[in-house]
Design a protein around this motif. Structure first.
Motif, short mmCIF file in Angstrom:
data_model
loop_
_atom_site.label_atom_id
_atom_site.label_comp_id
_atom_site.label_asym_id
_atom_site.label_seq_id
_atom_site.Cartn_x
_atom_site.Cartn_y
_atom_site.Cartn_z
N ASP A 76 0.83 -1.21 0.00
CA ASP A 76 0.00 0.00 0.00
C ASP A 76 0.87 1.27 0.00
N LEU A 77 1.93 1.24 0.81
CA LEU A 77 2.81 2.42 0.86
C LEU A 77 3.52 2.63 -0.47
N MET A 78 3.87 1.52 -1.12
CA MET A 78 4.54 1.65 -2.43
C MET A 78 3.58 2.21 -3.48
N VAL A 79 2.33 1.82 -3.38
CA VAL A 79 1.33 2.38 -4.31
C VAL A 79 1.26 3.90 -4.11
N ALA A 80 1.21 4.31 -2.85
CA ALA A 80 1.09 5.75 -2.55
C ALA A 80 2.31 6.52 -3.04
N ARG A 81 3.49 5.87 -3.01
CA ARG A 81 4.73 6.59 -3.37
C ARG A 81 5.22 6.24 -4.77
N LYS A 82 4.40 5.54 -5.55
CA LYS A 82 4.88 5.00 -6.83
C LYS A 82 5.57 6.07 -7.70
N GLU A 83 4.92 7.22 -7.87
CA GLU A 83 5.48 8.22 -8.79
C GLU A 83 6.79 8.79 -8.26
N ASP A 84 6.84 9.08 -6.95
CA ASP A 84 8.08 9.68 -6.46
C ASP A 84 9.22 8.66 -6.46
N LEU A 85 8.91 7.39 -6.22
CA LEU A 85 9.96 6.35 -6.30
C LEU A 85 10.47 6.20 -7.73
N ALA A 86 9.54 6.27 -8.69
CA ALA A 86 9.94 6.12 -10.09
C ALA A 86 10.84 7.28 -10.52
N GLN A 87 10.48 8.50 -10.09
CA GLN A 87 11.30 9.67 -10.47
C GLN A 87 12.69 9.57 -9.85
N MET A 88 12.73 9.15 -8.60
CA MET A 88 14.03 9.00 -7.93
C MET A 88 14.90 7.97 -8.67
N MET A 89 14.27 6.88 -9.08
CA MET A 89 15.00 5.81 -9.75
C MET A 89 15.54 6.29 -11.10
N THR A 90 14.72 7.02 -11.85
CA THR A 90 15.19 7.53 -13.15
C THR A 90 16.38 8.46 -12.95
N ARG A 91 16.31 9.32 -11.93
CA ARG A 91 17.44 10.23 -11.68
C ARG A 91 18.67 9.44 -11.27
N GLU A 92 18.44 8.34 -10.58
CA GLU A 92 19.57 7.61 -10.03
C GLU A 92 20.25 6.69 -11.05
N MET A 93 19.46 6.03 -11.93
CA MET A 93 20.11 5.08 -12.84
C MET A 93 19.75 5.26 -14.31
N GLY A 94 18.85 6.18 -14.62
CA GLY A 94 18.71 6.63 -15.99
C GLY A 94 17.59 6.07 -16.83
N LYS A 95 16.99 4.90 -16.47
CA LYS A 95 16.00 4.37 -17.42
C LYS A 95 14.76 5.26 -17.42
N VAL A 96 13.99 5.20 -18.52
CA VAL A 96 12.91 6.18 -18.72
C VAL A 96 11.78 5.93 -17.72
N LEU A 97 11.00 7.00 -17.48
CA LEU A 97 9.98 6.96 -16.42
C LEU A 97 8.97 5.82 -16.55
N THR A 98 8.53 5.55 -17.80
CA THR A 98 7.55 4.46 -17.93
C THR A 98 8.15 3.16 -17.40
N GLU A 99 9.46 2.97 -17.61
CA GLU A 99 10.10 1.74 -17.14
C GLU A 99 10.33 1.74 -15.63
N THR A 100 10.68 2.90 -15.07
CA THR A 100 10.89 2.91 -13.61
C THR A 100 9.55 2.75 -12.90
#
Ligand code: NAP
Length: 497
Positions: A76-100
């Motif tokens: 449930d917490l991951m669902v709530a934070r999905k977008e911010d986790l994806a953005q952080m991951m893209t900044r950190e390792m580069g793959k595009v947002l749809t993939e993160t």
């Protein structure tokens, strides 16, 4: 100012005992520092293992459905934070947002699967060969699990390991890749917020040589789950032999997509574009070889080159970008060196083959999506894992020859066949030596509730995902209850002649 991150040991955020730190940078803009992280050593691992061992004594007694409830809260917490986790991951390792976003979703799926497994964790009841005797086998926790993960799926891969480990009642010492420590930290924050008690999950940041080695060599770590390169996997297995710990290895791949003359060409084209250049080719399941039947070879190569040349490189946070950067400079150099090897071996470079020169890409580790034709099965670019946006195209004449070329590698992770002929499809399913075979779909696209892993030097026989991973993180305990009131001797009393 860049955020200062810490280790998490026994429920507290702490620096490395040495006080040393390292930086993590955005591969699309290497002047942007994501954060500083503790450069830990063996002494930090020692502390984490000691706390995990202590926490194991209470965590193992928490009923599995209760542990499952915590996993549901994690989801449930991951669902709530999905977008911010994806953005952080893209900044950190580069793959595009749809993939993160997909990477985070895989973690969510894994959390909900683990949650439901809390009410299953099935064992067996089996008839006894003797009267008035009851036999059962049940799953029990093992102890402290060392978890070592790569950077290409910074959320999904740690969740594949940590969630089943915890659900089974083990405690965890987690060393994430040095290229993706921020996403890993977010995962630990979520586990803690969901109610995982102190000491049950610990994260120790730092290099593989120091932190990773210390985990693998530690006598109080009972099992190690590792995903990464075959080279490091072999070292881990050797080191683990000293304490005979249980080891699960998910390693490299040299995956191929094969296209038969009767295949839907457009579908095969979409498949290979996604399989070869998604995640900038940095997936263990990436399509690294394209095997084309001679009858459709030239047509598909022409279609492919046109599309590859129109893929848009850039910062994965930007709308419309298809391919992000390589994860770091060393990975970009590896790709460049394989391109030079391919040219020297006599393959024909038909797309890419260079670092882009556009000003907006100048501060990132980008590499143009690259295609080689005229690749022969013995070429190094047909045999070795490159782990970047490079596709080697090979030609074959018959199904048997195609399968032979497909199997001609030390790896055996994923495979794909495009055909409309059902007999050929089933022959390929039977004869391809790989842990995963897709029909009319690319080599990438694993679902969280299915077994995942490979044969040959891709692993050591274990599987992640679905029900299969629970075999790794639990031990079978066999129980006999004799309620006959007398001594009954198995194999003897029932068979006296
Ligand atoms: P890697 O260099 O093998 O590193 C993987 C992890 O191991 C990192 O956390 C790394 O730490 C650590 N490590 C490095 N040396 C170590 C040592 N001597 N002892 C213990 N730990 C050590 O792999 P990578 O470059 O991160 O990932 C790419 C590889 O992973 C590719 O080969 C890919 O195919 C494979 N992979 C396989 C799967 C699968 O499921 N089969 C999935 C994804 C990736 P540092 O980051 O600090 O170096």
């Amino acid at each position: 100012m860049a955020r200062k991150f810490q280790n998490f040991i026994n429920g507290k955020w702490v620096d490395a005992k040495s006080g040393k730190t390292f930086e993590n940078r955005n591969p699309a803009h290497w002047d942007e520092v994501i954060g500083t992280f503790p450069k830990s050593g063996a002494e930090d691992v020692e502390e984490a293992v000691r706390c995990a061992r202590k926490a194991f004594e209470t965590w193992r007694l928490v009923p599995a459905p209760k542990r499952g409830d915590i996993m549901r809260a994690v989801g449930d917490l991951m669902v709530a934070r999905k977008e911010d986790l994806a953005q952080m991951m893209t900044r950190e390792m580069g793959k595009v947002l749809t993939e993160t976003r997909g990477d985070v979703q895989e973690g969510i799926d894994t959390a909900y699967y683990a949650s439901s497994e809390g009410r299953r964790l099935f064992g067996h009841t089996v008839p006894s060969e003797l009267p008035n005797k009851f036999n059962m086998a049940m799953r029990v926790p093992i102890g402290v699990a060392g978890i070592i993960t790569p950077w290409n799926f910074p959320m999904a891969i740690p969740t594949w390991k940590i969630f089943p480990a915890l659900l089974c009642g083990n405690t965890v010492v987690f060393k994430p890749a040095s290229d993706t420590p921020a996403t890993a930290t977010a995962l630990v924050e979520i586990l803690t917020a969901a109610g995982v008690p102190p000491g049950v999950v610990n994260i120790v940041h730092g290099g593989g040589g120091e932190v990773g080695n210390a985990i693998v060599g530690h006598p109080d770590v009972d099992l190690v789950s590792f995903t990464g390169s075959t080279l490091v996997g072999k070292k881990i297995l050797e080191m683990a032999a000293a304490t005979l710990k249980r080891v699960s290895l998910e390693l490299g791949g040299k995956n191929a997509q094969m296209v038969m003359p009767d295949a839907n060409m457009e579908l095969a084209l979409e498949g290979v574009l996604w399989g070869a250049f998604g995640t900038t080719g940095q997936r263990c399941t990436a399509t690294s070889r394209l095997l084309l039947h001679e009858k459709i070879h030239d047509t598909l190569v022409e279609m492919l080159v046109r599309r590859v040349n129109s893929l848009r490189l850039g910062d994965g946070l930007k709308e419309g970008v298809d391919v992000g950067p390589c994860v770091n400079e060393s990975q970009q150099q590896t790709v460049q060196s394989y391109v030079e090897i391919g040219i020297k071996e006599g393959a024909t470079l038909v797309a890419g083959g260079a670092v882009p020169r556009e000003p907006d890409l100048a501060h990132g580790w980008f590499y143009r999506p690259t295609v080689f034709t005229d690749v022969l099965p013995h070429h190094r670019i047909a045999k070795e894992e490159i782990f970047g946006p490079v596709l080697s195209v090979l030609k074959f004449r018959t199904l048997d020859e195609g399968i032979r070329i497909m199997n001609d590698t030390i790896y055996g992770l994923s495979s794909s066949v495009y055909t409309t002929n059902i007999n050929d499809a089933y022959t390929a399913i039977r004869d391809i030596k790989a842990g995963i075979t897709y029909i009319n779909a690319p080599t990438i696209g694993a679902e969280a509730h299915m077994p995942f892993g490979g044969v040959k030097q891709t692993g050591n026989g274990h599987r992640e995902g679905g029900w299969a991973v629970y075999d790794f993180f639990s031990e079978w305990k066999t129980v006999y209850v004799d309620y006959s009131g007398g001594l009954q001797r198995a194999q003897i009393d029932n068979y006296e002649s």
